[in-house]
Structure formats: structure tokens, C-alpha cells
Design a protein around this motif. Structure first.
Motif, short mmCIF file in Angstrom:
data_model
loop_
_atom_site.label_atom_id
_atom_site.label_comp_id
_atom_site.label_asym_id
_atom_site.label_seq_id
_atom_site.Cartn_x
_atom_site.Cartn_y
_atom_site.Cartn_z
N THR A 1 0.85 -1.20 0.00
CA THR A 1 0.00 0.00 0.00
C THR A 1 0.88 1.24 0.00
OG1 THR A 1 -1.77 -1.11 1.21
CG2 THR A 1 -1.80 1.29 1.21
N ILE A 2 0.62 2.13 -0.95
CA ILE A 2 1.30 3.41 -0.99
C ILE A 2 0.26 4.50 -0.84
CG2 ILE A 2 3.14 2.54 -2.49
CD1 ILE A 2 1.73 4.03 -4.80
N THR A 3 0.69 5.71 -0.54
CA THR A 3 -0.24 6.83 -0.40
C THR A 3 -0.05 7.79 -1.56
OG1 THR A 3 -0.22 6.66 2.02
CG2 THR A 3 -1.01 8.72 1.07
N ALA A 4 -1.09 7.92 -2.36
CA ALA A 4 -1.07 8.89 -3.46
C ALA A 4 -1.60 10.22 -2.94
CB ALA A 4 -1.94 8.39 -4.63
N LYS A 5 -0.87 11.29 -3.17
CA LYS A 5 -1.27 12.61 -2.67
C LYS A 5 -1.58 13.52 -3.85
CE LYS A 5 1.60 12.10 1.45
NZ LYS A 5 2.71 12.65 2.26
N ILE A 6 -2.82 14.01 -3.90
CA ILE A 6 -3.21 14.90 -4.99
C ILE A 6 -3.70 16.22 -4.43
CG2 ILE A 6 -3.81 12.97 -6.51
CD1 ILE A 6 -6.75 13.56 -5.94
N GLN A 7 -3.45 17.29 -5.16
CA GLN A 7 -3.89 18.62 -4.73
C GLN A 7 -5.21 18.96 -5.40
OE1 GLN A 7 -1.05 21.79 -5.24
NE2 GLN A 7 -2.54 23.39 -4.78
N ILE A 8 -6.16 19.42 -4.59
CA ILE A 8 -7.48 19.80 -5.10
C ILE A 8 -7.45 21.24 -5.61
CG2 ILE A 8 -9.94 19.93 -4.55
CD1 ILE A 8 -8.65 17.14 -4.26
N LYS B 1 -18.43 18.42 -7.09
CA LYS B 1 -17.38 17.90 -7.97
C LYS B 1 -16.32 18.98 -8.17
CE LYS B 1 -20.39 14.65 -10.40
NZ LYS B 1 -20.92 14.20 -11.71
N LEU B 2 -15.06 18.59 -7.95
CA LEU B 2 -13.95 19.53 -8.01
C LEU B 2 -12.88 19.01 -8.97
CD1 LEU B 2 -13.57 20.02 -4.15
CD2 LEU B 2 -14.88 21.47 -5.70
N SER B 3 -12.11 19.93 -9.51
CA SER B 3 -10.97 19.55 -10.34
C SER B 3 -9.77 19.27 -9.42
CB SER B 3 -10.61 20.68 -11.31
OG SER B 3 -11.69 20.95 -12.18
N TYR B 4 -8.78 18.58 -9.96
CA TYR B 4 -7.56 18.33 -9.19
C TYR B 4 -6.38 18.20 -10.14
CZ TYR B 4 -7.94 13.37 -10.50
OH TYR B 4 -8.00 12.19 -11.19
N PHE B 5 -5.18 18.31 -9.58
CA PHE B 5 -3.96 18.18 -10.38
C PHE B 5 -3.63 16.70 -10.49
CE2 PHE B 5 -3.87 22.36 -8.38
CZ PHE B 5 -3.66 23.18 -9.48
N ALA B 6 -3.76 16.15 -11.69
CA ALA B 6 -3.76 14.70 -11.89
C ALA B 6 -2.42 14.10 -12.28
CB ALA B 6 -4.80 14.33 -12.96
N LYS C 1 -4.04 25.19 1.08
CA LYS C 1 -4.13 24.29 -0.07
C LYS C 1 -4.70 22.95 0.39
CE LYS C 1 -0.23 26.36 -2.56
NZ LYS C 1 1.12 26.13 -3.16
N TYR C 2 -5.54 22.36 -0.43
CA TYR C 2 -6.27 21.16 -0.03
C TYR C 2 -5.71 19.94 -0.76
CZ TYR C 2 -9.36 24.56 2.01
OH TYR C 2 -9.86 25.60 2.76
N TYR C 3 -5.45 18.91 0.04
CA TYR C 3 -4.86 17.69 -0.51
C TYR C 3 -5.70 16.48 -0.11
CZ TYR C 3 -0.71 20.62 -1.17
OH TYR C 3 0.15 21.61 -1.55
N LEU C 4 -5.72 15.51 -1.01
CA LEU C 4 -6.39 14.25 -0.74
C LEU C 4 -5.31 13.17 -0.67
CD1 LEU C 4 -9.26 13.02 -0.42
CD2 LEU C 4 -9.12 12.39 -2.84
N HIS C 5 -5.21 12.51 0.49
CA HIS C 5 -4.24 11.43 0.67
C HIS C 5 -4.98 10.10 0.50
CE1 HIS C 5 -1.45 14.16 3.30
NE2 HIS C 5 -1.69 14.64 2.09
N ILE C 6 -4.67 9.39 -0.58
CA ILE C 6 -5.41 8.16 -0.90
C ILE C 6 -4.50 6.94 -0.76
CG2 ILE C 6 -6.83 7.00 -2.63
CD1 ILE C 6 -7.05 9.69 -4.09
N PRO C 7 -4.85 5.99 0.12
CA PRO C 7 -4.08 4.74 0.17
C PRO C 7 -4.42 3.87 -1.04
CG PRO C 7 -5.85 4.70 1.79
CD PRO C 7 -5.89 6.06 1.16
N VAL C 8 -3.41 3.47 -1.78
CA VAL C 8 -3.61 2.65 -2.98
C VAL C 8 -2.94 1.30 -2.75
CG1 VAL C 8 -3.25 2.50 -5.47
CG2 VAL C 8 -3.57 4.74 -4.40
N THR C 9 -3.73 0.22 -2.83
CA THR C 9 -3.23 -1.12 -2.56
C THR C 9 -3.17 -1.94 -3.85
OG1 THR C 9 -4.19 -1.07 -0.33
CG2 THR C 9 -3.60 -3.23 -1.21
N TYR C 10 -2.10 -2.68 -4.01
CA TYR C 10 -1.98 -3.54 -5.18
C TYR C 10 -1.06 -4.72 -4.85
CZ TYR C 10 2.40 -0.94 -5.90
OH TYR C 10 3.64 -0.35 -5.74
N ASP C 11 -1.09 -5.74 -5.71
CA ASP C 11 -0.31 -6.96 -5.49
C ASP C 11 1.04 -6.88 -6.19
OD1 ASP C 11 -2.34 -8.20 -4.01
OD2 ASP C 11 -3.32 -8.94 -5.84
#
Length: 379
Positions: free
Chosen positions: A5-12, A126-131, A156-166
Motif C-alpha cells: 500500500t502506498i499513499t497517493a497525494k493529490i492537490q485539489i 465535484k472539483l478539479s484536481y492536479f492529476a 491548499k487542499y490535498y487528498l491522501h489516498i491509500p492505494v493497494t496492489y499486489d
């Protein structure tokens, strides 16, 4: 297969109107968490079902939370208490100081390659973000999004998303390269690998910058004003981010510059703080606060991504043992000039390189008998 699991951080990309709405939602969510935390502290009830039965109506009516937001508040508080109980083994009431919002995937939030959709007190927006860098994660047959956290950092607003993969696990039989890594202050890392090549990352500039931070911090502490305390806190955060970025770059380079199925061998420095408390007071800041653990954690997960692995071994004698003849003697090492000179066979080299060579040898021993060596010394 092994999960990582890693954490993807995106700015809103939030407008002023959006910011007001997000701030209000995060503030109310924080207040609701403190309300539930107080109840749990007095009842010791950590069951979602019974807490929901007692507190759900209050969370909806008093705080104006949507149904799913109320459930998320309960989960957030329960998780915080369980962490405290696991680490401290006692009931300590957590306080939620900063506005926050934990969002459940596909309920509180959803994400496409163009839009970020979030549930707020005034309904869904619904908001845009830096992708940048996010596109690969939208293959949901491979990547799974978890409960994210919305945070506000300096407006500044950030979304910290845990991303899990095998990822495929690295078996001992697959190992094709061994790298001994000695961590230190004079050199951030010194390495020695299966091609008998050595590598060094100098710590001189880092040590100097940390000394400057320490000097500035002491000057501010002497002022004893509210503004100086705020400045100290800001400096601490800046220094930590800077050091984490360096550890990110170093660990990334270590993995990138070695092939898949590499075994990285580190000293087990879990007791490094206690060991370094005995150093001179003027050197204590650098020794005690050096971020060995952060570098270790970054290397572990980056190695897994590259189908490589990390083992930790006993650090005793790794800088005192001659890699050529095996002779161990404390006086082999001259710390002041960073020189190792074997008193038995006369072999000379940089003392950090010696540490890396011995760690490499312990990695080879590990491959031979599938057991982590207790110490570098062989009788």
C-alpha cells in the motif's frame, strides 16, 4: 503474491467558495470526532453497532452530518482508540485538533481522471484536481483505493489516498544481487554489492544544513515569544519534509540502480536512540535525530515494488571486523579519520565501506542457510 500500500497525494483545485464549504465540513467532522471520543472514553465502548445505536441521531441532528459521514466519524474514532490501546495499552482520550475528513471510497468520495467528487454538509460537489502521476492508478483491476483523508495545508487542499496492489514476492532462489548498506552521518549510505563495487552518498551538506537548523532553533528558543514558538514549529516541519525528500531520493536511487531480485542488507538500528544518548552533547542533535528509520521504511516498500527485499541484521562488530581475514578488534577502526586498518593483516579502507562489506557478507551467509545471521563474527 504480496500486497503493498502506498499513499497517493493529490492537490485539489478549489475555488474560494469550495474552500469555505470544505473548511466547514472538515471543522464539523473534527468536532463530531471529539464528541464521540469523549463518549468512548467514559464508556470504553468500541463497537460500531452499539455506538451507532446511541450516537447516530445526535451526529445527524446536532452536527448536521450526512448518514455516511456519521458512520465515518465512528470508524475514525474507533480506529484512533484501537491504535492507542495497541501502542500504549491504556485508555487515553485522543483529541482531534486539526480539521479533518476521512472519506470512504465510492461513498464519501469518488475519483475519475477528470473530477474529484466529495460528499459535504451541503451535498455532493465535484472539483478539479492536479492529476499528474495518477493516471495509472485508475486500472481498478490492479489498484484498489482505500479510505482517504482530506487535509488543509496552508490554504491548499490535498487528498491522501491509500492505494493497494499486489506484487510478486521475492524468493531466496530468485536473488541475483546482494547489497550491503551502511547508514551513517559522514555518509548517508555506503554500499558494497555483488560486483564488488562500492558507492557513497555524502552526508556533509546534509549535516551542515541540519546544524544551521539547530542553530536557528536555539536562537528562537531564547526569545521565548509566541511568534518564535510558531517559527520553531514551522522550521521543524520544513526540516522534516526536506529530510524525508532526501531519504526518498536515496532509497529510490538504491532500488533503481540495482536489478530486480536484489537483497538489501541493513543493520538493525532499532536501538540506535539509546545507543547514541552517550555521545557528546554538542553532537547529540545530529546523532539522535538522524532519520535512519525513515530511510529504512522507504527502502523496504520501494524494494518490494521492484521484487526485491530487505533484511536487517545484528549491527555488532560490522565496523570492527576485517572483511579479508575476519579479525575483530575495536582499535581496527579510527573514527576520527574514518579509517579502518586491520591489526592482523593490515587491510585498509574507509570505515563505512568496511561496514557495507561486512553487511554484504552477512547477506551472502543468509542466502546460504536461509537464516538471518546473528552477528558478523564467525568462530
Amino acid at each position: 503474491m504480496e500486497q503493498i500500500t502506498i499513499t497517493a497525494k493529490i492537490q485539489i483545485a478549489a475555488t474560494e467558495t469550495d474552500k469555505v464549504l470544505l473548511d466547514e465540513t472538515m471543522s464539523v467532522y473534527r468536532n463530531a470526532c471529539n464528541y464521540v471520543s469523549d463518549y468512548v472514553f467514559h464508556t470504553h465502548d468500541l463497537k460500531q453497532f452499539s455506538l451507532n445505536k446511541v450516537l447516530y441521531s445526535t451526529l445527524r441532528e446536532k452536527f448536521g452530518l450526512k448518514s455516511q459521514m456519521a458512520q465515518s466519524v465512528l470508524k475514525t474514532v474507533i480506529a484512533r482508540y484501537k491504535t492507542i490501546l495497541e501502542n500504549q495499552n491504556e485508555w487515553i482520550k485522543p483529541s482531534f485538533k486539526k480539521p479533518q475528513y476521512d472519506l470512504v471510497w465510492n461513498r464519501d468520495y469518488s475519483l475519475t481522471q477528470n473530477r474529484f467528487s466529495i460528499n459535504t454538509l451541503n451535498g455532493r460537489v465535484k472539483l478539479s484536481y492536479f492529476a499528474d502521476g495518477m493516471s495509472k492508478y485508475f486500472d481498478h483491476t490492479i489498484y484498489k483505493f482505500g479510505t482517504a483523508k482530506l487535509v488543509n495545508k496552508h490554504g491548499k487542499y490535498y487528498l491522501h489516498i491509500p492505494v493497494t496492489y499486489d506484487v510478486e514476492e521475492s524468493n531466496i532462489s530468485d536473488i541475483c544481487n546482494v547489497v550491503g548498506i551502511d547508514r551513517g552521518i559522514n555518509f548517508v549510505v555506503a554500499t558494497y554489492d555483488s560486483k564488488h563495487k562500492s558507492g557513497f552518498v555524502s552526508g556533509k551538506a546534509i549535516k551542515q544544513k541540519r546544524a544551521n537548523y539547530s542553530k536557528l532553533r536555539k536562537e528562537l528558543q531564547m526569545r521565548r515569544t509566541a511568534s518564535s514558538r510558531r517559527r520553531i514549529k514551522a522550521i521543524g516541519g520544513r526540516e522534516n519534509r526536506w529530510m524525508r525528500d532526501i531519504n526518498h531520493q536515496v532509497s529510490k536511487a538504491l532500488v533503481k540502480n540495482n536489478p530486480k531480485h536484489t537483497l538489501f542488507v541493513l543493520e538493525d538500528l532499532s536501538g540506535i536512540r539509546n545507543a547514541t544518548e552517550r555521545v557528546k552533547t554538542k553532537d547529540r542533535y545530529v546523532s539522535v535525530s538522524w532519520s535512519f528509520y525513515d530511510l529504512e521504511q522507504k527502502l523496504i516498500y520501494k524494494a518490494k515494488q521492484n521484487q526485491s527485499s530487505v533484511i536487517k541484521v545484528d549491527p555488532r562488530y560490522t565496523s570492527q571486523c576485517c572483511p579479508c581475514c575476519g579479525h575483530v578488534e575495536k582499535s581496527n577502526r579510527n573514527k576520527k579519520i574514518h579509517l579502518f586498518t586491520c591489526k592482523n593483516c593490515g587491510y585498509k579502507s574507509n570505515d563505512d565501506r568496511i561496514g557495507a562489506m561486512n553487511l554484504y557478507r552477512m547477506g551472502i551467509d543468509y542466502l546460504a542457510d536461509s537464516q538471518v545471521p546473528d552477528t558478523v563474527v564467525t568462530e
